[in-house]
Design a protein around this motif. Structure first.
Motif, PDB file in Angstrom:
ATOM      1  N   ARG A 169      -7.006  -1.184  -5.199  1.00  0.00           N
ATOM      2  CA  ARG A 169      -7.782  -0.408  -4.249  1.00  0.00           C
ATOM      3  C   ARG A 169      -7.241   1.021  -4.211  1.00  0.00           C
ATOM      4  NH1 ARG A 169      -7.381  -3.247   1.402  1.00  0.00           N
ATOM      5  NH2 ARG A 169      -5.185  -3.270   0.760  1.00  0.00           N
ATOM      6  N   CYS A 170      -8.128   1.957  -3.965  1.00  0.00           N
ATOM      7  CA  CYS A 170      -7.701   3.352  -3.894  1.00  0.00           C
ATOM      8  C   CYS A 170      -8.585   4.111  -2.917  1.00  0.00           C
ATOM      9  CB  CYS A 170      -7.752   4.015  -5.271  1.00  0.00           C
ATOM     10  SG  CYS A 170      -7.147   5.725  -5.270  1.00  0.00           S
ATOM     11  N   ILE A 171      -7.959   4.956  -2.122  1.00  0.00           N
ATOM     12  CA  ILE A 171      -8.668   5.860  -1.228  1.00  0.00           C
ATOM     13  C   ILE A 171      -8.253   7.277  -1.591  1.00  0.00           C
ATOM     14  CG2 ILE A 171      -8.974   6.638   1.153  1.00  0.00           C
ATOM     15  CD1 ILE A 171      -8.242   3.785   2.051  1.00  0.00           C
ATOM     16  N   ALA A 172      -9.209   8.149  -1.834  1.00  0.00           N
ATOM     17  CA  ALA A 172      -8.936   9.567  -2.009  1.00  0.00           C
ATOM     18  C   ALA A 172      -9.138  10.227  -0.653  1.00  0.00           C
ATOM     19  CB  ALA A 172      -9.863  10.181  -3.057  1.00  0.00           C
ATOM     20  N   VAL A 173      -8.086  10.866  -0.141  1.00  0.00           N
ATOM     21  CA  VAL A 173      -8.140  11.391   1.220  1.00  0.00           C
ATOM     22  C   VAL A 173      -7.678  12.845   1.238  1.00  0.00           C
ATOM     23  CG1 VAL A 173      -5.842  10.429   1.710  1.00  0.00           C
ATOM     24  CG2 VAL A 173      -7.378  11.021   3.608  1.00  0.00           C
ATOM     25  N   GLN A 174      -8.497  13.695   1.854  1.00  0.00           N
ATOM     26  CA  GLN A 174      -8.170  15.111   1.966  1.00  0.00           C
ATOM     27  C   GLN A 174      -7.440  15.357   3.277  1.00  0.00           C
ATOM     28  OE1 GLN A 174      -9.161  17.757   4.085  1.00  0.00           O
ATOM     29  NE2 GLN A 174      -8.216  19.338   2.820  1.00  0.00           N
ATOM     30  N   ALA A 175      -6.404  16.209   3.217  1.00  0.00           N
ATOM     31  CA  ALA A 175      -5.695  16.592   4.435  1.00  0.00           C
ATOM     32  C   ALA A 175      -4.853  17.823   4.169  1.00  0.00           C
ATOM     33  CB  ALA A 175      -4.809  15.446   4.937  1.00  0.00           C
ATOM     34  N   ASP A 176      -4.600  18.572   5.225  1.00  0.00           N
ATOM     35  CA  ASP A 176      -3.635  19.661   5.206  1.00  0.00           C
ATOM     36  C   ASP A 176      -2.337  19.081   5.752  1.00  0.00           C
ATOM     37  OD1 ASP A 176      -1.979  21.816   5.657  1.00  0.00           O
ATOM     38  OD2 ASP A 176      -3.448  22.991   6.778  1.00  0.00           O
ATOM     39  N   ILE A 177      -1.359  18.874   4.875  1.00  0.00           N
ATOM     40  CA  ILE A 177      -0.142  18.165   5.294  1.00  0.00           C
ATOM     41  C   ILE A 177       0.767  19.027   6.166  1.00  0.00           C
ATOM     42  CG2 ILE A 177      -0.069  16.353   3.556  1.00  0.00           C
ATOM     43  CD1 ILE A 177       1.864  19.640   3.150  1.00  0.00           C
ATOM     44  N   THR A 199       0.851  -1.185   0.000  1.00  0.00           N
ATOM     45  CA  THR A 199       0.000   0.000   0.000  1.00  0.00           C
ATOM     46  C   THR A 199       0.888   1.235   0.000  1.00  0.00           C
ATOM     47  OG1 THR A 199      -0.107  -0.038   2.414  1.00  0.00           O
ATOM     48  CG2 THR A 199      -1.892  -1.133   1.199  1.00  0.00           C
ATOM     49  N   ALA A 200       0.458   2.261  -0.715  1.00  0.00           N
ATOM     50  CA  ALA A 200       1.247   3.481  -0.832  1.00  0.00           C
ATOM     51  C   ALA A 200       0.370   4.700  -0.615  1.00  0.00           C
ATOM     52  CB  ALA A 200       1.907   3.553  -2.210  1.00  0.00           C
ATOM     53  N   MET A 223      -5.772  11.719   8.719  1.00  0.00           N
ATOM     54  CA  MET A 223      -5.507  10.951   7.500  1.00  0.00           C
ATOM     55  C   MET A 223      -4.920   9.593   7.841  1.00  0.00           C
ATOM     56  SD  MET A 223      -3.223  12.008   4.136  1.00  0.00           S
ATOM     57  CE  MET A 223      -1.728  12.369   5.071  1.00  0.00           C
ATOM     58  N   LYS A 224      -3.973   9.568   8.759  1.00  0.00           N
ATOM     59  CA  LYS A 224      -3.387   8.298   9.183  1.00  0.00           C
ATOM     60  C   LYS A 224      -4.445   7.365   9.762  1.00  0.00           C
ATOM     61  CE  LYS A 224      -2.227   7.713  13.239  1.00  0.00           C
ATOM     62  NZ  LYS A 224      -1.714   7.765  14.625  1.00  0.00           N
ATOM     63  N   ASP A 225      -5.287   7.897  10.630  1.00  0.00           N
ATOM     64  CA  ASP A 225      -6.309   7.060  11.268  1.00  0.00           C
ATOM     65  C   ASP A 225      -7.247   6.457  10.228  1.00  0.00           C
ATOM     66  OD1 ASP A 225      -5.232   7.648  13.725  1.00  0.00           O
ATOM     67  OD2 ASP A 225      -6.716   9.199  14.237  1.00  0.00           O
ATOM     68  N   ARG A 226      -7.601   7.243   9.230  1.00  0.00           N
ATOM     69  CA  ARG A 226      -8.490   6.713   8.197  1.00  0.00           C
ATOM     70  C   ARG A 226      -7.804   5.615   7.395  1.00  0.00           C
ATOM     71  NH1 ARG A 226     -11.113   9.516   2.780  1.00  0.00           N
ATOM     72  NH2 ARG A 226     -12.078   7.578   2.035  1.00  0.00           N
ATOM     73  N   LEU A 227      -6.567   5.876   6.967  1.00  0.00           N
ATOM     74  CA  LEU A 227      -5.870   4.911   6.111  1.00  0.00           C
ATOM     75  C   LEU A 227      -5.545   3.625   6.861  1.00  0.00           C
ATOM     76  CD1 LEU A 227      -3.465   7.248   4.107  1.00  0.00           C
ATOM     77  CD2 LEU A 227      -5.704   6.360   3.432  1.00  0.00           C
ATOM     78  N   LEU A 228      -5.028   3.746   8.069  1.00  0.00           N
ATOM     79  CA  LEU A 228      -4.690   2.544   8.827  1.00  0.00           C
ATOM     80  C   LEU A 228      -5.951   1.821   9.287  1.00  0.00           C
ATOM     81  CD1 LEU A 228      -1.585   3.634  10.944  1.00  0.00           C
ATOM     82  CD2 LEU A 228      -1.695   2.612   8.663  1.00  0.00           C
ATOM     83  N   GLY A 229      -7.044   2.575   9.453  1.00  0.00           N
ATOM     84  CA  GLY A 229      -8.306   1.943   9.805  1.00  0.00           C
ATOM     85  C   GLY A 229      -8.848   1.077   8.687  1.00  0.00           C
ATOM     86  N   GLU A 230      -8.642   1.509   7.438  1.00  0.00           N
ATOM     87  CA  GLU A 230      -9.165   0.767   6.289  1.00  0.00           C
ATOM     88  C   GLU A 230      -8.188  -0.283   5.777  1.00  0.00           C
ATOM     89  OE1 GLU A 230     -11.332   2.695   3.211  1.00  0.00           O
ATOM     90  OE2 GLU A 230     -11.773   4.472   4.415  1.00  0.00           O
ATOM     91  N   TRP A 231      -6.896   0.032   5.808  1.00  0.00           N
ATOM     92  CA  TRP A 231      -5.897  -0.851   5.201  1.00  0.00           C
ATOM     93  C   TRP A 231      -4.934  -1.494   6.196  1.00  0.00           C
ATOM     94  CZ3 TRP A 231      -4.153   2.405   0.317  1.00  0.00           C
ATOM     95  CH2 TRP A 231      -5.190   2.378  -0.621  1.00  0.00           C
TER      96      TRP A 231
END
Length: 254
Positions: free
Chosen positions: A59-67, A10-11, A76-84
């Motif tokens: 698989r792909c997730i489009a995720v909005q964040a202010d980096i 995953t990237a 953003m981390k919580d969403r990505l690690l929660g799903e993947w």
């Protein structure tokens, strides 16, 4: 035959809706990776890219964040690690754009924005995603730097200051996390041909290309190819590197 296969990986690519980021996202997806497409404001382009990647069977997730904001990066981390559950590859590509001028005329805010998007982004991404990489004893962090870091031309000061600060973070981080089988590297593009150039017929620049040993500008795909290499097992013993992808326009010396 040697091939690059990122199946099962995953990237996350920050600034993936931008000119270079979208090509990196497609390239890693074509190599088999599932890709999280980060964007700040261009939701439409991010969703179009998501559809492209899913059409490749990934698989792909489009995720909005202010980096540049710690809470936003954590969300953003919580969403990505929660799903993947895991992010194996982090590509820090996002950067804040601004108008270049001389040191004396450059607004102080531009130096602040470059620090935030070049240095702070990478610190926040490392804090968010590297702890899980340490637990798994594997990971790749890849930052997009620039040839400007070595050129130091007039008008580049805020950009160079941010990117040279980023370089320091990456070199130290590479030494701190290497024992966990995590590599930390940078790709430094030259003035790169992107979709914007193709649409505006501005691919050719004789003035710039004449100073490049390979006598041309590089392409967005060539930048993405370098990112793909660093994301793969072929680069397993490379860390702490600053790799210019610019036809030899700048050359780090020993």
């Amino acid at each position: 035959m040697i091939s690059i296969d990122l199946t099962g990986k995953t990237a996350l690519i920050t600034g993936a809706s931008g000119q270079l980021g979208r090509v990196m996202a497609r390239t890693l997806a074509r190599a088999g990776a599932d890709v999280a497409v980060h964007y700040r404001g261009n939701e439409q382009k991010a969703l179009e890219l998501k559809q492209e990647i899913e059409a490749l069977g990934r698989r792909c997730i489009a995720v909005q964040a202010d980096i540049t904001d710690a809470e936003s990066v954590t969300a953003m981390k919580d969403r990505l690690l929660g799903e993947w559950q895991a992010i194996d590859i982090v590509v820090a590509n996002a950067v804040i754009q601004y108008e270049w001028t001389s040191v004396l005329d450059q607004p102080a805010e531009d130096y602040r924005s470059q620090f935030e998007s070049c240095v702070l982004q990478n610190v926040l991404l490392a804090k968010a995603f590297i702890p899980a990489m340490i637990e798994r004893k594997q990971g790749r962090m890849i930052g997009i730097n620039t040839e400007c870091s070595m050129q130091n031309f007039p008008g580049q000061s805020a950009y160079v200051a941010g990117k040279r600060g980023m370089d320091g973070v990456y070199r130290v981080l590479a030494k701190e996390v290497g024992e966990h089988n995590i590599t930390v590297n940078q790709v430094a593009p030259g003035w790169t041909i992107s979709d914007r150039d193709r649409e505006n017929n501005t691919e050719v620049s004789e003035g710039y290309s004449s100073s490049v040993p390979l006598k041309r500008r590089g392409t967005d795909q060539e930048i993405a190819n370098a990112v793909l290499f660093l994301a793969s097992d072929l680069s397993s013993f490379i860390t702490g590197a600053y790799i210019p992808v610019n036809g030899g326009n700048v050359m780090p010396a020993i």
